[in-house]
Design a protein around this motif. Structure first.
Motif, PDB file in Angstrom:
ATOM      1  N   UNK A  26       0.911  -1.065  -0.108  1.00 22.91           N
ATOM      2  CA  UNK A  26       0.213  -0.050  -0.169  1.00 22.91           C
ATOM      3  C   UNK A  26       0.878   1.180  -0.103  1.00 22.91           C
ATOM      4  N   UNK A  27       0.714   2.053  -0.997  1.00 21.42           N
ATOM      5  CA  UNK A  27       1.238   3.410  -1.028  1.00 21.42           C
ATOM      6  C   UNK A  27       0.531   4.711  -0.679  1.00 21.42           C
ATOM      7  N   UNK A  28       0.985   5.203   0.620  1.00 25.00           N
ATOM      8  CA  UNK A  28      -0.380   6.200   1.260  1.00 25.00           C
ATOM      9  C   UNK A  28       0.500   7.689   1.122  1.00 25.00           C
ATOM     10  N   UNK A  29      -0.484   8.622   1.211  1.00 19.95           N
ATOM     11  CA  UNK A  29      -0.139  10.013   0.889  1.00 19.95           C
ATOM     12  C   UNK A  29      -0.790  10.798   2.039  1.00 19.95           C
ATOM     13  N   UNK A  30      -0.065  11.951   2.480  1.00 27.73           N
ATOM     14  CA  UNK A  30      -0.651  12.855   3.423  1.00 27.73           C
ATOM     15  C   UNK A  30      -0.577  14.392   3.081  1.00 27.73           C
ATOM     16  N   UNK A  31      -0.904  15.095   4.077  1.00 24.64           N
ATOM     17  CA  UNK A  31      -0.936  16.353   4.006  1.00 24.64           C
ATOM     18  C   UNK A  31       0.433  16.770   3.435  1.00 24.64           C
ATOM     19  N   UNK A  32       1.607  16.255   3.565  1.00 25.01           N
ATOM     20  CA  UNK A  32       2.908  16.800   3.311  1.00 25.01           C
ATOM     21  C   UNK A  32       2.789  16.790   1.577  1.00 25.01           C
ATOM     22  N   UNK A  33       1.965  16.170   0.841  1.00 23.86           N
ATOM     23  CA  UNK A  33       1.840  16.317  -0.486  1.00 23.86           C
ATOM     24  C   UNK A  33       1.497  17.560  -1.080  1.00 23.86           C
ATOM     25  N   UNK A  34       0.921  18.349  -0.152  1.00 24.27           N
ATOM     26  CA  UNK A  34       0.612  19.903  -0.463  1.00 24.27           C
ATOM     27  C   UNK A  34      -0.830  20.032  -1.100  1.00 24.27           C
ATOM     28  N   UNK A  35      -1.109  19.091  -2.094  1.00 25.80           N
ATOM     29  CA  UNK A  35      -2.331  19.259  -2.792  1.00 25.80           C
ATOM     30  C   UNK A  35      -2.652  18.124  -3.720  1.00 25.80           C
ATOM     31  N   UNK A  36      -4.018  17.962  -4.376  1.00 24.02           N
ATOM     32  CA  UNK A  36      -4.229  16.727  -5.138  1.00 24.02           C
ATOM     33  C   UNK A  36      -3.824  16.692  -6.284  1.00 24.02           C
ATOM     34  N   UNK A  37      -3.340  18.008  -6.743  1.00 26.01           N
ATOM     35  CA  UNK A  37      -2.494  17.615  -8.162  1.00 26.01           C
ATOM     36  C   UNK A  37      -1.214  17.190  -8.233  1.00 26.01           C
ATOM     37  N   UNK A  46       9.722   7.105  14.186  1.00 28.63           N
ATOM     38  CA  UNK A  46      10.047   6.025  15.078  1.00 28.63           C
ATOM     39  C   UNK A  46       9.020   4.932  14.935  1.00 28.63           C
ATOM     40  N   UNK A  47       8.112   5.091  14.329  1.00 30.98           N
ATOM     41  CA  UNK A  47       7.171   3.886  14.266  1.00 30.98           C
ATOM     42  C   UNK A  47       7.469   2.955  13.016  1.00 30.98           C
ATOM     43  N   UNK A  48       8.451   3.427  12.043  1.00 33.11           N
ATOM     44  CA  UNK A  48       8.631   3.132  10.624  1.00 33.11           C
ATOM     45  C   UNK A  48       9.922   2.053  11.205  1.00 33.11           C
ATOM     46  N   UNK A  49       9.900   0.789  10.133  1.00 31.84           N
ATOM     47  CA  UNK A  49      10.970   0.085  10.166  1.00 31.84           C
ATOM     48  C   UNK A  49      12.111   0.721   9.192  1.00 31.84           C
ATOM     49  N   UNK A  50      11.798   1.432   8.407  1.00 30.16           N
ATOM     50  CA  UNK A  50      12.993   2.412   7.599  1.00 30.16           C
ATOM     51  C   UNK A  50      12.304   3.460   7.250  1.00 30.16           C
ATOM     52  N   UNK A  51      13.008   4.433   7.427  1.00 25.94           N
ATOM     53  CA  UNK A  51      12.678   6.063   7.159  1.00 25.94           C
ATOM     54  C   UNK A  51      13.461   6.666   6.117  1.00 25.94           C
ATOM     55  N   UNK A  52      13.227   7.235   5.257  1.00 23.08           N
ATOM     56  CA  UNK A  52      13.977   8.200   4.213  1.00 23.08           C
ATOM     57  C   UNK A  52      13.542   9.602   4.630  1.00 23.08           C
ATOM     58  N   UNK A  53      14.644  10.400   5.266  1.00 23.39           N
ATOM     59  CA  UNK A  53      14.418  11.673   5.585  1.00 23.39           C
ATOM     60  C   UNK A  53      14.477  12.648   4.411  1.00 23.39           C
ATOM     61  N   UNK A  54      13.751  13.021   3.787  1.00 21.22           N
ATOM     62  CA  UNK A  54      13.936  14.000   2.635  1.00 21.22           C
ATOM     63  C   UNK A  54      12.607  14.392   1.914  1.00 21.22           C
ATOM     64  N   UNK A  55      12.794  15.299   0.821  1.00 18.60           N
ATOM     65  CA  UNK A  55      11.635  15.912   0.291  1.00 18.60           C
ATOM     66  C   UNK A  55      11.091  14.750  -0.679  1.00 18.60           C
ATOM     67  N   UNK A  56       9.362  14.753  -0.271  1.00 15.86           N
ATOM     68  CA  UNK A  56       8.950  13.563  -1.195  1.00 15.86           C
ATOM     69  C   UNK A  56       9.238  13.711  -2.640  1.00 15.86           C
ATOM     70  N   UNK A  57       9.049  15.107  -2.974  1.00 15.69           N
ATOM     71  CA  UNK A  57       9.060  15.479  -4.322  1.00 15.69           C
ATOM     72  C   UNK A  57      10.175  15.376  -5.040  1.00 15.69           C
ATOM     73  N   UNK A  58      11.247  15.071  -4.069  1.00 12.29           N
ATOM     74  CA  UNK A  58      12.763  14.585  -4.854  1.00 12.29           C
ATOM     75  C   UNK A  58      12.858  13.202  -4.708  1.00 12.29           C
ATOM     76  N   UNK A  59      12.393  12.649  -3.513  1.00 11.48           N
ATOM     77  CA  UNK A  59      12.779  11.017  -3.259  1.00 11.48           C
ATOM     78  C   UNK A  59      12.067  10.121  -4.096  1.00 11.48           C
ATOM     79  N   UNK A  60      10.436  10.525  -4.045  1.00  5.72           N
ATOM     80  CA  UNK A  60       9.399   9.551  -4.754  1.00  5.72           C
ATOM     81  C   UNK A  60       9.924   9.433  -6.264  1.00  5.72           C
ATOM     82  N   UNK A  61      10.020  10.639  -7.140  1.00  2.00           N
ATOM     83  CA  UNK A  61      10.382  10.408  -8.500  1.00  2.00           C
ATOM     84  C   UNK A  61      11.640   9.511  -8.612  1.00  2.00           C
TER      85      UNK A  61
END
Ligand SMILES: Cc1cc2nc3c(=O)[nH]c(=O)nc-3n(C[C@H](O)[C@H](O)[C@H](O)COP(=O)(O)OP(=O)(O)OC[C@H]3O[C@@H](n4cnc5c(N)ncnc54)[C@H](O)[C@@H]3O)c2cc1C
Length: 322
Positions: free
Chosen positions: A202-213, A293-308
């Motif tokens: 499951x890939x899930x997005x939150x408010x950090x994505x700034x908007x529906x676009x 803290x709750x995750x098994x792995x964390x990428x600390x970074x901007x989703x707009x750079x990391x995800x692509x």
């Protein structure tokens, strides 16, 4: 005395939860020193069942079991369990199973508990371990009725391969299970979408994505992983995504093998609904976000750079590895 495992299917195929249910039911039967049988309703299991080594699979085919109908399904399970003298019935923790199990418990005067996460702790008194308070604690619950219905939490037990021979037997219901109170006339399913309840990833997005676009990259990541899409509550409240994707305490529960949370802080209400997932990965700019803290792995970074970049790497990996 025997164990009956109730399998679930969709469009003529067993659901992915079946392997775990069969493994659990088999281990439970061995713990109770008895036999394990499985029941498949309106689904041929010939090619999909042999890996789990239950003694026998009962196949029931009936026009009244075409679409899920809690009363008809309960009637069918009741008749088969009585015929095979099964006094422990293992079901999944899906919504359909929950609807059915209440009716079944009433019909068989059985005890029903769900959210079970392990084999029973004791045979006498029969005591099971279940998760409670949105997975924050465990309860040890005694089941005192003769017939017991156990709802297994997805991903709590895992799958054990066992190549012992399985016999497949057709069973004709003697009772008329056609419900006069409720008749399902048809069922519409969303085409091309993976349901959150059944998804392995499951890939899930939150408010950090700034908007529906900005959801195109979530769709692309879900696409390359063959994943279902989900979101946090505010995202669906603001109408960025449909409510059907809202996960958490007040949304859908997620028990996938892999849960990727992108731009989600990890509020307690969100974590409560996803904590049954096996591996949790978070992508977040804030190293102090609770999800880190709750995750098994964390990428600390901007989703707009990391995800692509992640999408590109996964595509390249898929091409290299066929
Ligand atoms: C009774 C009740 C029930 C609730 N039920 C639920 C529920 O079922 N499900 C649910 O989700 N919530 C639920 N909530 C809401 C919950 O408390 C949180 O408010 C909500 O989960 C926060 O959503 P979010 O993580 O998307 O947003 P935020 O808390 O705003 O977090 C956004 C995150 O994105 C990160 N971020 C920002 N920019 C970027 C970027 N460029 N790249 C990467 N990361 C970035 C931030 O660091 C932050 O951690 C409930 C609340 C209440 C009171």
């Amino acid at each position: 005395m025997a164990v009956l495992i109730v399998l679930e299917s969709e469009n003529g195929e067993l659901k992915s939860s079946s392997g775990e249910l069969l493994s659990y039911g088999k281990a439970l039967a061995s713990f109770m020193e008895t036999d394990a049988f499985a029941l498949s309703m309106n689904c041929s299991v010939q090619n999909s069942i042999e890996k789990y080594g239950v003694q026998k699979v009962i196949e029931v085919h009936s026009e009244h079991l075409q679409s899920f109908n809690a009363k008809n399904y309960a009637d069918c399970v009741a008749e088969v369990s009585q015929k095979l003298n099964c006094d422990i019935i293992v079901v999944s923790s899906s919504t359909n199973s929950k609807y059915m199990s209440g009716i079944l418990a009433q019909k068989l005067e059985a005890a029903y508990t769900n959210n079970i996460v392990d084999l029973p702790l004791e045979k006498k008194p029969f005591t099971v371990k279940r998760s409670v308070y949105s997975n924050k604690a465990f309860a040890h619950t005694q089941m005192n009725a003769t017939v017991k219905i156990l709802g297994l939490t997805k991903n709590s037990f895992g799958q054990n391969v066992d190549h012992a021979a399985t016999e497949i037997e057709s069973f004709e219901l003697t009772a008329n299970i056609a419900s006069s109170a409720l008749e399902i006339k048809g069922q519409d399913t969303l085409e091309g979408q993976i349901s959150i309840a059944d998804a392995d990833v499951v890939v899930s997005g939150g408010r950090g994505l700034k908007g529906p676009d900005n959801w195109k990259m979530i769709e692309d990541l879900a696409d390359v992983l063959g994943a279902a899409m989900a979101c946090s509550k505010p995202v669906s409240d603001m109408g960025w995504r449909p409510h059907s994707e809202h996960v958490g305490q007040t949304g859908k529960p997620v028990a996938s093998n892999l849960y990727i949370a992108i731009g989600i802080s990890g509020a307690i209400q969100h974590l409560a609904g996803v904590s049954s997932s096996k591996v949790k990965v978070v992508i977040n700019t804030d190293p102090e976000a609770p999800f880190v803290k709750a995750a098994d792995y964390a990428v600390i970074g901007d989703a707009f750079e990391v995800v692509p970049q992640l999408i590109e790497k996964l595509k390249a990996f898929k091409i290299q590895n066929g």
